[in-house]
Design a protein around this motif. Structure first.
Motif, PDB file in Angstrom:
ATOM      1  N   PHE A 104      73.610  49.720  73.040  1.00 31.21           N
ATOM      2  CA  PHE A 104      73.025  50.748  73.891  1.00 31.21           C
ATOM      3  C   PHE A 104      71.528  50.900  73.630  1.00 31.21           C
ATOM      4  O   PHE A 104      70.757  51.178  74.551  1.00 31.21           O
ATOM      5  CB  PHE A 104      73.747  52.076  73.707  1.00 31.21           C
ATOM      6  CG  PHE A 104      75.047  52.156  74.444  1.00 31.21           C
ATOM      7  CD1 PHE A 104      75.078  52.064  75.827  1.00 31.21           C
ATOM      8  CD2 PHE A 104      76.239  52.290  73.766  1.00 31.21           C
ATOM      9  CE1 PHE A 104      76.278  52.113  76.521  1.00 31.21           C
ATOM     10  CE2 PHE A 104      77.445  52.341  74.446  1.00 31.21           C
ATOM     11  CZ  PHE A 104      77.473  52.256  75.827  1.00 31.21           C
ATOM     12  N   SER A 107      70.116  47.840  75.578  1.00 32.39           N
ATOM     13  CA  SER A 107      70.167  47.935  77.035  1.00 32.39           C
ATOM     14  C   SER A 107      69.309  49.081  77.567  1.00 32.39           C
ATOM     15  O   SER A 107      68.661  48.953  78.617  1.00 32.39           O
ATOM     16  CB  SER A 107      71.613  48.098  77.503  1.00 32.39           C
ATOM     17  OG  SER A 107      72.229  49.214  76.889  1.00 32.39           O
ATOM     18  N   THR A 108      69.290  50.204  76.847  1.00 31.07           N
ATOM     19  CA  THR A 108      68.488  51.343  77.299  1.00 31.07           C
ATOM     20  C   THR A 108      67.005  51.001  77.326  1.00 31.07           C
ATOM     21  O   THR A 108      66.302  51.261  78.323  1.00 31.07           O
ATOM     22  CB  THR A 108      68.720  52.561  76.376  1.00 31.07           C
ATOM     23  OG1 THR A 108      70.092  52.943  76.443  1.00 31.07           O
ATOM     24  CG2 THR A 108      67.840  53.728  76.794  1.00 31.07           C
TER      25      THR A 108
END
Length: 471
Positions: A104, A107-108
């Motif tokens: 995360f 991807s963030t």
């Protein structure tokens, strides 16, 4: 052929295919971050062009890696449910952290980096690509920690009532000595792949578009990528040497299988090339380097390396009747292919640097062909390295604790596994065509024109501006 055979083939094919994208994503994320840092510090437009150019290739590859990686978890539940039950308590922690924290994070911040051009402050935008690169590398560590448990189980206890491995020491799992050396070795291999791609694309434009206004940027890219390849090659050698010694400690059969060494020797020679019987049990002709295998395995040129026959007898006595020997021709040749392809990439990088010495411009078509082959060579080296790592552990799925044949799902039929195997193969073949076409299209297009782009003024309020998709 039974469900076990097809399940193994399916996992092998999908894992190797997935790993074609992983090293490029790991290495290229950091190289793109370095290029953007150079632009941020110098303001030189050349580095901005290269950042966006290789950043686009990175994003294409990242998307493919995510798509193919999802299948891995699916296979655990479908084809390897008994294995999942056995290691689930141990694997749960590192894999959950990998998904919730590393992935995360990755991807963030990739999203912020994509949409943040001309909107985020320059420092914040630069920080986003570095955060994404850190997340990518963290993901690799947690995955490798889980895999290292399969090579050298630590930090657990066996529950006699459930027959499951239960986590007792998370820190021991995360600091497994196999993981601690496999991580830098894998990262170095990833930079070898990424640097080779940078060289290949840059060299293509240097030779084919010598009159381009961006020739200077491409020349820098080839030199930058070549040095990345050479440095990472050196790190691969150093970490691989340490890894070989640890492997000999925890999995002596794997070291013996790497050489096809059937009898215990002290000192032991390393064969560069061996011609023998199909099963590898009988040698007909060999080119050997004296003392090298002893050094690789023990650190002592006169050290003892245990042979397959002695280890087989030991394991049969310890674990029960059966064969504990991997497929020797596979382990022998995959080990050598791993080394050969990596060395070939480093040799080409040296040629590329030599061709540009003292401001020279390379023109050789043979050098261009060699350069274009560069990204494939370390990809093959990485793939053969993992084939050796996983096949050399056989017949164990978790060394010393669970045999591969005992990890397969008992409720899945041969027809069901064949169906999923066929479907995945067709889907992956389609994705491969799309991936290659996209990479080639954007690689040939060259660096973008950034002359009309105006990076955001950190002091200017542009809250009313819409999000801009940079690619």
């Amino acid at each position: 052929m039974d469900a076990l055979d097809v399940a193994r083939w399916q996992f092998g094919v999908t894992t190797v295919y997935h790993f074609l994208f992983v090293p490029l994503t790991i290495g290229l994320s950091v190289l793109v971050a370095i290029l953007q840092t150079m632009w941020h510090r110098t303001g030189n437009e050349r580095y901005l062009k290269l950042t966006k150019f290789y950043g686009k290739l990175f994003l294409i590859n990242f998307a493919m890696g995510v798509v193919t990686g999802i299948v891995q978890e699916f296979q655990f539940g479908m084809n390897w449910s008994d294995y999942s039950r056995f290691v689930g308590d141990v694997f749960g922690a590192p894999l959950a952290i990998e998904a919730l924290v590393a992935f995360f994070l990755e991807s963030t911040f990739i999203g912020l980096w994509i949409f943040g051009w001309d909107r985020l402050p320059k420092r914040a935008h630069l920080a986003s690509i570095w955060a994404a690169a850190i997340g990518t590398n963290l993901s690799a560590y947690f995955i490798l920690a889980a895999n290292s448990f399969m090579q050298n189980p630590v930090g657990y206890r066996l529950n006699p009532d459930t027959g499951r491995a239960e986590l007792t020491d998370f820190l021991a799992v995360m600091t497994n000595k196999v993981a601690l050396i496999t991580f830098p070795h894998t990262l170095a291999g990833s930079f070898l792949v990424a640097g080779s791609l940078v060289v290949a694309v840059g060299l293509y434009h240097v030779i084919r578009n010598r009159d381009s206004a961006d020739t200077g940027a491409y020349r820098f890219a080839t030199k930058f990528g070549s040095w990345v390849v050479l440095v990472s090659s050196a790190v691969v050698v150093i970490t691989g040497d340490i890894q070989g010694k640890i492997m000999t400690q925890v999995q002596p059969m794997k070291m013996a299988a790497a050489e096809g060494l059937y009898t215990t020797e002290s000192p032991a020679s390393f064969s560069v090339l061996t011609i023998g019987s199909l099963d590898g049990s009988r040698e007909v002709f060999a080119i050997k380097i004296p003392y090298l295998l002893s050094y690789l395995g023990t650190g002592d040129p006169n050290g003892t390396v245990h042979g397959i026959n002695d280890l087989q007898a030991q394991y049969a006595s310890q674990y029960g009747a059966g064969s504990y020997t991997p497929i020797i021709p596979v382990t022998y040749w995959s080990f050598r292919f791993m080394i050969a392809f990596g060395m070939a990439a480093a040799a080409i990088a040296l040629l590329v640097l030599w061709s540009q010495r003292k401001g020279r411009t390379p023109t050789s078509k043979w050098l261009l062909r060699a350069g274009l082959a560069m990204p494939v060579l370390p990809l093959l080296a990485n793939s053969f390295g993992w084939i050796f790592t996983e096949m050399g552990r056989q017949p164990w799925i978790v060394f010393g604790e669970m045999l591969t044949r005992n990890g397969v799902s008992r409720s899945v039929s041969l027809a069901e596994v064949l169906t999923s195997f066929t479907a995945f193969t067709l889907i992956y073949a389609t994705l491969a065509v799309i991936e290659v076409k996209l990479l080639l299209r954007y690689a040939k297009a060259g660096v973008p024109d950034v002359s009309e782009e105006h990076p955001i003024d950190d002091t200017h309020d542009d809250a009313e501006r819409p999000l801009a998709f940079a690619y």
